[in-house]
Motif scaffolding. Structure first.
Motif, PDB file in Angstrom:
ATOM      1  N   ILE A 203       0.864  -1.179   0.000  1.00 46.00           N
ATOM      2  CA  ILE A 203       0.000   0.000   0.000  1.00 46.00           C
ATOM      3  C   ILE A 203       0.897   1.224   0.000  1.00 46.00           C
ATOM      4  N   ASP A 204       0.738   2.068  -1.003  1.00 49.42           N
ATOM      5  CA  ASP A 204       1.470   3.330  -1.054  1.00 49.42           C
ATOM      6  C   ASP A 204       0.624   4.343  -0.289  1.00 49.42           C
ATOM      7  N   VAL A 205       1.063   4.693   0.912  1.00 49.12           N
ATOM      8  CA  VAL A 205       0.240   5.516   1.793  1.00 49.12           C
ATOM      9  C   VAL A 205       0.412   7.022   1.580  1.00 49.12           C
ATOM     10  N   HIS A 206       1.272   7.415   0.660  1.00 42.78           N
ATOM     11  CA  HIS A 206       1.457   8.854   0.436  1.00 42.78           C
ATOM     12  C   HIS A 206       2.077   9.057  -0.939  1.00 42.78           C
ATOM     13  N   CYS A 207       1.231   9.226  -1.940  1.00 40.03           N
ATOM     14  CA  CYS A 207       1.755   9.480  -3.282  1.00 40.03           C
ATOM     15  C   CYS A 207       1.143  10.766  -3.826  1.00 40.03           C
ATOM     16  N   HIS A 208       1.848  11.358  -4.743  1.00 43.53           N
ATOM     17  CA  HIS A 208       1.389  12.595  -5.383  1.00 43.53           C
ATOM     18  C   HIS A 208       1.260  12.316  -6.869  1.00 43.53           C
ATOM     19  N   LEU A 209       0.034  12.249  -7.354  1.00 47.94           N
ATOM     20  CA  LEU A 209      -0.233  12.009  -8.765  1.00 47.94           C
ATOM     21  C   LEU A 209      -0.835  13.263  -9.373  1.00 47.94           C
ATOM     22  N   SER A 210      -0.261  13.703 -10.470  1.00 50.27           N
ATOM     23  CA  SER A 210      -0.869  14.814 -11.215  1.00 50.27           C
ATOM     24  C   SER A 210      -0.535  14.641 -12.683  1.00 50.27           C
ATOM     25  N   GLU A 211      -1.414  15.106 -13.520  1.00 47.07           N
ATOM     26  CA  GLU A 211      -1.206  14.961 -14.957  1.00 47.07           C
ATOM     27  C   GLU A 211       0.129  15.541 -15.405  1.00 47.07           C
ATOM     28  N   ALA A 212       0.509  16.673 -14.891  1.00 49.90           N
ATOM     29  CA  ALA A 212       1.752  17.314 -15.318  1.00 49.90           C
ATOM     30  C   ALA A 212       2.963  16.448 -14.998  1.00 49.90           C
ATOM     31  N   GLU A 213       3.014  15.899 -13.822  1.00 54.70           N
ATOM     32  CA  GLU A 213       4.177  15.117 -13.417  1.00 54.70           C
ATOM     33  C   GLU A 213       4.260  13.769 -14.115  1.00 54.70           C
ATOM     34  N   PHE A 214       3.122  13.164 -14.428  1.00 55.90           N
ATOM     35  CA  PHE A 214       3.114  11.806 -14.937  1.00 55.90           C
ATOM     36  C   PHE A 214       2.852  11.697 -16.433  1.00 55.90           C
ATOM     37  N   SER A 215       2.669  12.819 -17.119  1.00 57.50           N
ATOM     38  CA  SER A 215       2.387  12.754 -18.546  1.00 57.50           C
ATOM     39  C   SER A 215       3.561  12.167 -19.326  1.00 57.50           C
ATOM     40  N   GLU A 216       4.777  12.373 -18.867  1.00 58.72           N
ATOM     41  CA  GLU A 216       5.958  11.861 -19.560  1.00 58.72           C
ATOM     42  C   GLU A 216       6.133  10.356 -19.415  1.00 58.72           C
ATOM     43  N   VAL A 217       5.462   9.742 -18.465  1.00 58.00           N
ATOM     44  CA  VAL A 217       5.596   8.296 -18.249  1.00 58.00           C
ATOM     45  C   VAL A 217       4.274   7.574 -18.491  1.00 58.00           C
ATOM     46  N   GLY A 218       3.407   8.151 -19.313  1.00 50.46           N
ATOM     47  CA  GLY A 218       2.172   7.480 -19.695  1.00 50.46           C
ATOM     48  C   GLY A 218       0.930   7.947 -18.982  1.00 50.46           C
ATOM     49  N   GLY A 219       1.037   8.894 -18.085  1.00 50.83           N
ATOM     50  CA  GLY A 219      -0.130   9.424 -17.386  1.00 50.83           C
ATOM     51  C   GLY A 219      -0.445   8.682 -16.102  1.00 50.83           C
ATOM     52  N   ILE A 220      -1.466   9.158 -15.433  1.00 51.61           N
ATOM     53  CA  ILE A 220      -1.847   8.611 -14.137  1.00 51.61           C
ATOM     54  C   ILE A 220      -2.293   7.160 -14.254  1.00 51.61           C
ATOM     55  N   ALA A 221      -3.161   6.871 -15.221  1.00 55.03           N
ATOM     56  CA  ALA A 221      -3.702   5.512 -15.345  1.00 55.03           C
ATOM     57  C   ALA A 221      -2.594   4.488 -15.550  1.00 55.03           C
ATOM     58  N   GLN A 222      -1.652   4.807 -16.408  1.00 51.95           N
ATOM     59  CA  GLN A 222      -0.563   3.869 -16.656  1.00 51.95           C
ATOM     60  C   GLN A 222       0.360   3.743 -15.442  1.00 51.95           C
ATOM     61  N   THR A 223       0.552   4.820 -14.728  1.00 49.86           N
ATOM     62  CA  THR A 223       1.364   4.782 -13.508  1.00 49.86           C
ATOM     63  C   THR A 223       0.705   3.879 -12.472  1.00 49.86           C
TER      64      THR A 223
END
Length: 88
Positions: A3-23
């Motif tokens: 369980i990842d109890v503290h993550c920060h997901l946002s479109e800007a940060e994760f767009s380079e690695v496939g986006g939130i869904a792929q992450t």
């Protein structure tokens, strides 16, 4: 299961690695069954709620980092209280 109890997901940060869904999918493939995405400022509260509502196994938390608590207004506290009633 992890369980990842503290993550920060946002479109800007994760767009380079496939986006939130792929992450989130890659995390699941690597044993992460649940994730809690954090909103640490009012501007991110709705975004983290939406991410949790959109993705199975993702939950959210909102609040102020202790070093920023002095900036918290009554209205923001009311918003946090309302979000605490959310199913996720």
């Amino acid at each position: 299961m992890y369980i990842d109890v503290h993550c920060h997901l946002s479109e800007a940060e994760f767009s380079e690695v496939g986006g939130i869904a792929q992450t989130i999918q890659r995390a699941g493939e690597n044993g992460v069954g649940l994730m809690i995405v954090s909103g640490c400022e009012p501007a991110s509260f709705e975004q983290v709620k939406e991410i949790a509502e959109t993705h199975e196994g993702v939950y959210f938390c909102v609040g102020f980092h202790p070093s920023e608590a002095h900036k918290c207004t009554r209205g923001e506290l009311d918003k946090i209280r309302d979000l605490c009633a959310h199913e996720k």
